[in-house]
Write an enzyme that holds these catalytic residues in place. Structure first.
Site, PDB file in Angstrom:
ATOM      1  N   LYS A  22       0.839  -1.203   0.000  1.00 60.12           N
ATOM      2  CA  LYS A  22       0.000   0.000   0.000  1.00 60.12           C
ATOM      3  C   LYS A  22       0.870   1.246   0.000  1.00 60.12           C
ATOM      4  O   LYS A  22       0.644   2.179  -0.768  1.00 60.12           O
ATOM      5  CB  LYS A  22      -0.906   0.012   1.224  1.00 60.12           C
ATOM      6  CG  LYS A  22      -1.705   1.297   1.335  1.00 60.12           C
ATOM      7  CD  LYS A  22      -2.427   1.436   2.641  1.00 60.12           C
ATOM      8  CE  LYS A  22      -1.492   1.834   3.766  1.00 60.12           C
ATOM      9  NZ  LYS A  22      -2.179   2.379   4.948  1.00 60.12           N
ATOM     10  N   SER A  23       1.860   1.262   0.870  1.00 58.23           N
ATOM     11  CA  SER A  23       2.699   2.464   1.005  1.00 58.23           C
ATOM     12  C   SER A  23       3.394   2.783  -0.306  1.00 58.23           C
ATOM     13  O   SER A  23       3.478   3.947  -0.719  1.00 58.23           O
ATOM     14  CB  SER A  23       3.763   2.248   2.071  1.00 58.23           C
ATOM     15  OG  SER A  23       3.160   1.889   3.271  1.00 58.23           O
ATOM     16  N   ASP A  49      -7.754   2.009  -0.174  1.00 61.23           N
ATOM     17  CA  ASP A  49      -6.840   3.150  -0.033  1.00 61.23           C
ATOM     18  C   ASP A  49      -6.227   3.566  -1.370  1.00 61.23           C
ATOM     19  O   ASP A  49      -6.074   4.756  -1.642  1.00 61.23           O
ATOM     20  CB  ASP A  49      -5.710   2.817   0.953  1.00 61.23           C
ATOM     21  CG  ASP A  49      -6.144   3.104   2.394  1.00 61.23           C
ATOM     22  OD1 ASP A  49      -7.350   3.340   2.621  1.00 61.23           O
ATOM     23  OD2 ASP A  49      -5.273   3.084   3.284  1.00 61.23           O
ATOM     24  N   ASN A  92     -10.645   6.934   4.381  1.00 56.32           N
ATOM     25  CA  ASN A  92      -9.813   6.926   5.588  1.00 56.32           C
ATOM     26  C   ASN A  92      -8.373   6.614   5.199  1.00 56.32           C
ATOM     27  O   ASN A  92      -7.638   5.986   5.940  1.00 56.32           O
ATOM     28  CB  ASN A  92     -10.351   5.878   6.582  1.00 56.32           C
ATOM     29  CG  ASN A  92      -9.863   6.157   7.996  1.00 56.32           C
ATOM     30  OD1 ASN A  92      -9.246   7.194   8.255  1.00 56.32           O
ATOM     31  ND2 ASN A  92     -10.130   5.237   8.907  1.00 56.32           N
ATOM     32  N   SER A 201       8.363   6.095  13.163  1.00 59.27           N
ATOM     33  CA  SER A 201       8.092   5.292  11.961  1.00 59.27           C
ATOM     34  C   SER A 201       9.061   5.625  10.831  1.00 59.27           C
ATOM     35  O   SER A 201       8.680   5.734   9.664  1.00 59.27           O
ATOM     36  CB  SER A 201       6.648   5.507  11.479  1.00 59.27           C
ATOM     37  OG  SER A 201       5.734   5.419  12.526  1.00 59.27           O
ATOM     38  N   ASP A 321       2.872  -0.857  12.166  1.00 53.62           N
ATOM     39  CA  ASP A 321       1.714  -1.610  11.674  1.00 53.62           C
ATOM     40  C   ASP A 321       1.860  -3.096  11.971  1.00 53.62           C
ATOM     41  O   ASP A 321       0.955  -3.732  12.513  1.00 53.62           O
ATOM     42  CB  ASP A 321       1.531  -1.395  10.169  1.00 53.62           C
ATOM     43  CG  ASP A 321       0.971  -0.009   9.876  1.00 53.62           C
ATOM     44  OD1 ASP A 321       0.520   0.645  10.835  1.00 53.62           O
ATOM     45  OD2 ASP A 321       0.989   0.416   8.713  1.00 53.62           O
ATOM     46  N   LYS A 348      -4.418   6.145  14.562  1.00 55.26           N
ATOM     47  CA  LYS A 348      -4.561   5.428  13.287  1.00 55.26           C
ATOM     48  C   LYS A 348      -6.048   5.232  12.965  1.00 55.26           C
ATOM     49  O   LYS A 348      -6.880   5.966  13.477  1.00 55.26           O
ATOM     50  CB  LYS A 348      -3.825   4.092  13.370  1.00 55.26           C
ATOM     51  CG  LYS A 348      -2.340   4.243  13.596  1.00 55.26           C
ATOM     52  CD  LYS A 348      -1.600   4.619  12.323  1.00 55.26           C
ATOM     53  CE  LYS A 348      -0.116   4.733  12.611  1.00 55.26           C
ATOM     54  NZ  LYS A 348       0.707   4.452  11.490  1.00 55.26           N
ATOM     55  N   GLU A 349      -6.369   4.217  12.168  1.00 54.09           N
ATOM     56  CA  GLU A 349      -7.746   3.996  11.732  1.00 54.09           C
ATOM     57  C   GLU A 349      -8.711   4.008  12.918  1.00 54.09           C
ATOM     58  O   GLU A 349      -9.862   4.396  12.819  1.00 54.09           O
ATOM     59  CB  GLU A 349      -7.868   2.681  10.976  1.00 54.09           C
ATOM     60  CG  GLU A 349      -7.432   2.747   9.521  1.00 54.09           C
ATOM     61  CD  GLU A 349      -5.930   2.714   9.325  1.00 54.09           C
ATOM     62  OE1 GLU A 349      -5.170   2.967  10.292  1.00 54.09           O
ATOM     63  OE2 GLU A 349      -5.494   2.461   8.176  1.00 54.09           O
ATOM     64  N   ARG A 352      -5.781   2.168  18.226  1.00 52.12           N
ATOM     65  CA  ARG A 352      -5.438   0.741  18.134  1.00 52.12           C
ATOM     66  C   ARG A 352      -4.972   0.159  19.467  1.00 52.12           C
ATOM     67  O   ARG A 352      -5.103  -1.045  19.685  1.00 52.12           O
ATOM     68  CB  ARG A 352      -4.356   0.529  17.066  1.00 52.12           C
ATOM     69  CG  ARG A 352      -4.914   0.661  15.668  1.00 52.12           C
ATOM     70  CD  ARG A 352      -3.832   0.555  14.608  1.00 52.12           C
ATOM     71  NE  ARG A 352      -4.453   0.357  13.302  1.00 52.12           N
ATOM     72  CZ  ARG A 352      -3.792   0.415  12.155  1.00 52.12           C
ATOM     73  NH1 ARG A 352      -2.499   0.665  12.145  1.00 52.12           N
ATOM     74  NH2 ARG A 352      -4.427   0.217  11.014  1.00 52.12           N
ATOM     75  N   HIS A 396      -8.882  -2.348   9.132  1.00 54.70           N
ATOM     76  CA  HIS A 396      -8.446  -3.551   8.403  1.00 54.70           C
ATOM     77  C   HIS A 396      -7.455  -4.384   9.200  1.00 54.70           C
ATOM     78  O   HIS A 396      -7.516  -5.604   9.196  1.00 54.70           O
ATOM     79  CB  HIS A 396      -7.838  -3.124   7.059  1.00 54.70           C
ATOM     80  CG  HIS A 396      -6.723  -2.122   7.182  1.00 54.70           C
ATOM     81  ND1 HIS A 396      -5.552  -2.232   6.502  1.00 54.70           N
ATOM     82  CD2 HIS A 396      -6.593  -0.986   7.915  1.00 54.70           C
ATOM     83  CE1 HIS A 396      -4.766  -1.209   6.798  1.00 54.70           C
ATOM     84  NE2 HIS A 396      -5.385  -0.440   7.663  1.00 54.70           N
ATOM     85  N   ARG A 397      -6.542  -3.713   9.884  1.00 56.44           N
ATOM     86  CA  ARG A 397      -5.518  -4.501  10.597  1.00 56.44           C
ATOM     87  C   ARG A 397      -6.102  -5.225  11.811  1.00 56.44           C
ATOM     88  O   ARG A 397      -5.623  -6.296  12.181  1.00 56.44           O
ATOM     89  CB  ARG A 397      -4.327  -3.627  11.009  1.00 56.44           C
ATOM     90  CG  ARG A 397      -3.642  -3.011   9.821  1.00 56.44           C
ATOM     91  CD  ARG A 397      -2.169  -2.775   9.981  1.00 56.44           C
ATOM     92  NE  ARG A 397      -1.700  -2.082   8.796  1.00 56.44           N
ATOM     93  CZ  ARG A 397      -1.468  -2.666   7.624  1.00 56.44           C
ATOM     94  NH1 ARG A 397      -1.615  -3.952   7.489  1.00 56.44           N
ATOM     95  NH2 ARG A 397      -1.077  -1.949   6.584  1.00 56.44           N
ATOM     96  N   LYS A 421      -9.530  -2.216   2.809  1.00 56.65           N
ATOM     97  CA  LYS A 421      -8.710  -0.996   2.824  1.00 56.65           C
ATOM     98  C   LYS A 421      -7.331  -1.265   2.216  1.00 56.65           C
ATOM     99  O   LYS A 421      -6.815  -0.446   1.464  1.00 56.65           O
ATOM    100  CB  LYS A 421      -8.564  -0.486   4.258  1.00 56.65           C
ATOM    101  CG  LYS A 421      -7.921   0.877   4.369  1.00 56.65           C
ATOM    102  CD  LYS A 421      -8.075   1.425   5.777  1.00 56.65           C
ATOM    103  CE  LYS A 421      -7.840   2.927   5.816  1.00 56.65           C
ATOM    104  NZ  LYS A 421      -6.447   3.309   5.713  1.00 56.65           N
TER     105      LYS A 421
END
Ligand code: DC
Length: 656
Positions: A22-23, A49, A92, A201, A321, A348-349, A352, A396-397, A421
Site C-alpha cells: 500500500k505504502s 486506499d 480513511n 516510523s 503496523d 490510526k484507523e 489501536r 483492516h488490521r 482498505k
C-alpha cells in the site's frame, strides 16, 4: 452487521502470493502523476486506499489507463496539476490524505479535501503548519487541526515560495514529513526540512526517499532530522515501476507459520531481503519470539519452533503496523509480550491500543495498556482462551490480526470486509493456509438415535460433542421460566442470545441450575421444535453452536449441522430411521424407565415434530446432497457408530 465465523484452527501451511504494498502503491501513483513522462506501474495494490488515491488523481485531471492484472499506465503532468479546482473525498486513506494535502497546497488552485468521520479525528495540524511556512493557504472548515481542509490558491507574490527552512513535527505521524518531501519539488526551490521532535516510523520515510530517488529526485540528508531538496528538482518518469508485495500484509502469514504448528510453515511471495519496506523487520521480531525464519531476495518463510513461541519486550517504533500482529501472536507465546513505543497507534484507523486491549481481553488474555505500550499475558491451561465476538472498528488490521486468534478459540469477526482498505482478498488466502479443527455433522429426525451415536463417535475420536437440540430445548425452558411466550420471537431470541447455559460431562446447567431431566420432558420437547422454527432464535444460537468447533475436533448433532452451522464439514451424515421404528424405540425407553407409553400418541407426536422440523421455511431438516445416509432401521447403536467411524477414516485418508 456482517460477520465471519472462524472455527478453531489447528495448523497452517502453504504459500501466499501477496498483493502490492500500500505504502509503495500510493507513493508511486502520486510520483508518477507528478512526473514528466509516462510510468507503467506493475503489481499496483487494488484496495480501498489505493482506489481513493486513483480517484483523487483522476479528479485532478491525471490520466491513468488500467492495463489489467494490476498494471496501470500513468500519464505524468510534469509538476502542474491539470485541475485548478477540485473536491476530493479520500475515505480513511492516511497516505493519500497527507501527501495530497502537501501537493495541492503547493500547487496552484482551490481544493477541498474530506474523508470519513474517523479521518476527521486524525490530526493534520502539524503538516498544515509546515505548509503555511511555504505560503500555502489552508483553512479548516471543521475543527482546527483536523480534516476537512480547504486549500486556496496562493496569493500573488507568494508564488513559488521555498528556498528556505521549513520545520515539521515528526513525533505524531511520519506521513507529515513524507507528504512535505513528496510535494517540495513543486516549489522548484532549494528547501530544507527540519524535523522537530523525535521522528517516528522512520522506515516509512526511507520508502519515501527511495521512491523519490527512483523518480529522479535525490534528497540530501544532514543527520537524522534534516533533509534538503535541491533547487529545480523535478520528477522524471522511470518508465516501468514494479511495486513489491506488502510487508505489513506478509506479517499475518508469517505469524500464521509461527503459530501454525507445522514444519512446512507458511511462505510469502513477493517481498523479502531486498525489500525497501520497514515492516520486513517484523520477521526479526517473530524470530525473537522463537519462530524459524528463512528469507530469500523476494520471499520469506516462517515456521513454528519445536518448543513454542516465547514472549518478548520490543520497541516497535520501526514497525508500527506489523507490531499489531505481534500483539495477537502474543496469545501463543509463553510469558508476557510487551510492545513499546507505539503511541502512533492512538491516531490510526482507530485507537489501536485501546481496541487491541479490549478485544484481546475478550479472549481471556490479560492486557495492560499504557499511553504508548501494550503488555499481553496470554490465557493459560487453567484459564483457556474463550470463544469471542471480535469488533474490528472499521480497521483492516484489527480484522486481519484477529483472524490469527482463531488458533486459540473459535471467533466471530465483525465487519470482516473492512480488510478491503489494504487487502480485499485477505480471508480467501487465510482459509487456504489455515486448517480448521475437524468437524463431523450429524443430522436426523427426532428419536433416530443420532444423539447416542454422535456422543459415542465423539468419545471414540476424543472430540467435543455438540447436542444442538439441547440449545433449542434450553430456550424453550428458559422462556417458560421467564414467562416469555413460546410464540414471542423477539422475546425468545433475546433469551437465546443471553442464555446462561453450561454443558458439563453430560449434565446441562441453566443459570447454574441442573436442568438435564427438565429438558427432556414432552412439553419442552414439543416447545423446542416450535421455538426452533423462528429465524431470529436460530440466528441468536448460531455462534453459540460454532463456539463448540474447537481442537481437537467436534461432532455436532441436530437438524441443520450440515446445511447451516457447519456447511464445510468434511463428513456429513444423515442419520434416520422410519417413524415406526423410532416410535417403537421411544416406547421401549419409556417402559424401561418405568413410565407409561402410549404407542399411537408417541407416533403421532413424533410425526408432528418431524413435520414441523422438515417443513419450516428456515433450516428445515433434510439430507444435504453431500451427506451420507445412515438408515438405522436395521442397525443397532454399535453398528451405526462403527459405520460413522469407518466413514471418518475414509474421509481423512481422502483428504491426505
Ligand atoms: O434433537 P432434539 O430432539 O433434542 O431437538 C429438539 C428440537 O430442536 C427439535 O424438534 C428441532 C430443534 N432443532 C433444530 O431445529 N435444529 C437443530 N440443529 C437441533 C434441534
Amino acid at each position: 452487521m456482517t460477520f465471519l465465523d472462524l472455527p478453531q484452527m489447528i495448523s497452517a501451511s502453504g504459500s501466499v502470493c501477496l498483493p502490492g504494498s500500500k505504502s509503495i502503491s500510493n507513493r508511486a501513483l502520486l510520483l508518477a502523476a507528478l512526473a514528466d513522462g509516462i510510468t507503467e506501474i506493475e503489481n499496483l495494490l487494488a484496495s480501498d486506499d489505493t482506489a481513493r488515491m486513483r480517484e483523487a488523481l483522476r479528479t485532478l485531471g491525471v490520466k491513468a489507463d488500467d492495463l489489467g492484472a494490476g498494471k496501470w499506465r500513468i500519464h505524468g503532468c510534469a509538476g502542474r496539476i491539470p485541475a485548478r479546482r477540485a473536491e476530493l473525498f479520500l475515505g480513511n486513506a492516511g497516505t493519500a490524505f497527507r501527501s495530497l494535502t502537501a501537493v495541492l497546497a503547493l500547487a496552484d488552485g482551490d481544493y477541498t479535501l474530506t474523508g470519513v468521520s474517523r479521518m476527521q479525528e486524525r490530526p493534520i495540524g502539524d503538516l498544515v503548519d509546515a505548509l503555511r511556512q511555504l505560503g500555502a493557504q489552508i483553512g479548516y472548515p471543521g475543527n482546527a487541526g483536523y480534516p476537512p481542509l480547504r486549500i486556496r490558491k496562493r496569493k500573488a507574490g507568494e508564488e513559488g515560495q521555498g528556498g528556505k527552512v521549513v520545520r515539521v513535527r515528526g513525533d505524531v505521524s511520519s506521513q507529515f514529513l513524507t507528504g512535505l518531501l513528496l510535494a517540495l519539488p513543486l516549489t522548484g526551490k532549494k528547501t530544507t526540512v527540519e524535523v522537530t521532535g523525535a521522528l517516528i516510523s522512520r522506515p516509512y520515510v526511507e520508502i519515501t526517499l527511495e521512491l523519490m530517488a527512483r523518480f529522479g529526485v535525490l534528497v540530501e540528508r544532514q543527520g537524522e532530522q534534516s533533509f534538503t531538496l535541491p533547487a529545480a528538482a523535478r520528477y522524471v518518469a522511470p518508465g516501468a515501476f514494479h511495486v513489491e508485495s506488502d510487508a505489513s500484509s506478509a506479517s499475518y502469514f508469517l505469524a500464521l507459520g509461527a503459530i501454525g504448528a507445522t514444519d512446512e510453515g507458511v511462505r510469502v511471495e513477493g517481498v523479502g531481503r531486498k525489500s525497501i519496506q520497514g515492516d520486513v523487520r517484523f520477521a526479526e521480531a517473530l524470530a525473537g519470539m522463537g519462530a524459524k525464519i528463512e528469507m530469500g531476495e523476494h520471499w520469506m518463510r516462517a515456521s513454528a519452533p519445536a518448543d513454542g513461541l516465547r514472549g518478548i519486550t520490543l520497541d516497535c517504533n520501526h514497525i508500527p503496523d506489523a507490531a499489531m500482529t505481534l500483539a495477537v501472536a502474543a496469545l501463543f507465546a509463553k510469558g508476557k509480550t510487551r510492545i513499546e513505543n507505539i503511541a502512533s497507534w492512538r491516531v490510526k484507523e482507530t485507537d489501536r491500543i485501546a481496541a487491541m486491549a479490549k478485544e484481546l481481553g475478550k479472549l481471556g488474555a490479560r492486557v495492560e495498556e499504557g499511553e504508548n505500550y501494550l503488555c499481553v499475558t496470554p490465557p493459560d491451561a487453567e484459564h483457556p482462551a474463550r470463544a469471542a465476538m471480535i469488533d474490528t472498528y472499521d480497521d483492516h488490521r484489527m480484522a486481519m490480526c484477529f483472524s490469527l486468534a482463531s488458533f486459540a478459540a473459535p471467533l466471530r469477526i465483525h465487519n470482516p470486509e473492512c480488510v478491503a482498505k489494504t487487502f480485499p482478498e485477505y480471508f480467501r488466502h487465510f482459509v487456504r493456509v489455515a486448517h480448521p479443527a475437524p468437524v463431523i455433522a450429524i443430522d436426523g429426525p427426532t428419536a433416530s438415535g443420532k444423539g447416542t451415536v454422535s456422543a459415542r463417535v465423539a468419545a471414540a475420536l476424543g472430540f467435543h460433542y455438540l447436542d444442538s437440540g439441547a440449545l433449542y430445548r434450553l430456550v424453550a425452558l428458559a422462556a417458560r421460566d421467564a414467562g416469555v411466550d413460546w410464540q414471542d420471537e423477539a422475546g425468545l431470541s433475546a433469551l437465546a442470545a443471553a442464555l446462561d447455559a453450561a454443558f458439563l460431562a453430560g449434565r446441562v446447567l441453566l443459570n447454574g441450575r441442573e436442568v438435564s431431566d427438565a429438558l427432556r420432558s414432552e412439553a419442552i420437547s414439543s416447545a423446542a421444535s416450535r421455538v426452533a422454527a423462528f429465524p431470529a432464535v436460530r440466528a441468536a444460537l448460531l455462534f453459540r453452536q460454532r463456539a463448540f468447533h474447537r481442537a481437537p475436533g467436534l461432532v455436532g448433532d441436530g437438524r441443520d449441522m450440515a446445511s447451516v452451522v457447519f456447511p464445510a464439514a468434511p463428513l456429513k451424515i444423515f442419520l434416520t430411521a422410519s417413524a415406526h421404528v423410532r416410535a417403537e424405540r421411544r416406547c421401549r425407553q419409556l417402559l424401561e424407565n418405568g413410565q407409561d407409553a402410549d404407542r399411537a400418541a408417541i407416533l403421532a407426536d413424533l410425526k408432528a415434530r418431524d413435520d414441523r422440523d422438515r417443513n419450516r421455511p428456515v433450516a428445515p431438516l433434510r439430507q444435504e446432497a453431500d451427506a451420507r445416509l445412515l438408515d438405522t432401521d436395521a442397525l443397532d447403536i454399535e453398528s451405526a457408530v462403527a459405520q460413522a467411524l469407518a466413514w471418518w477414516r475414509e474421509t481423512k485418508s481422502v483428504k491426505k
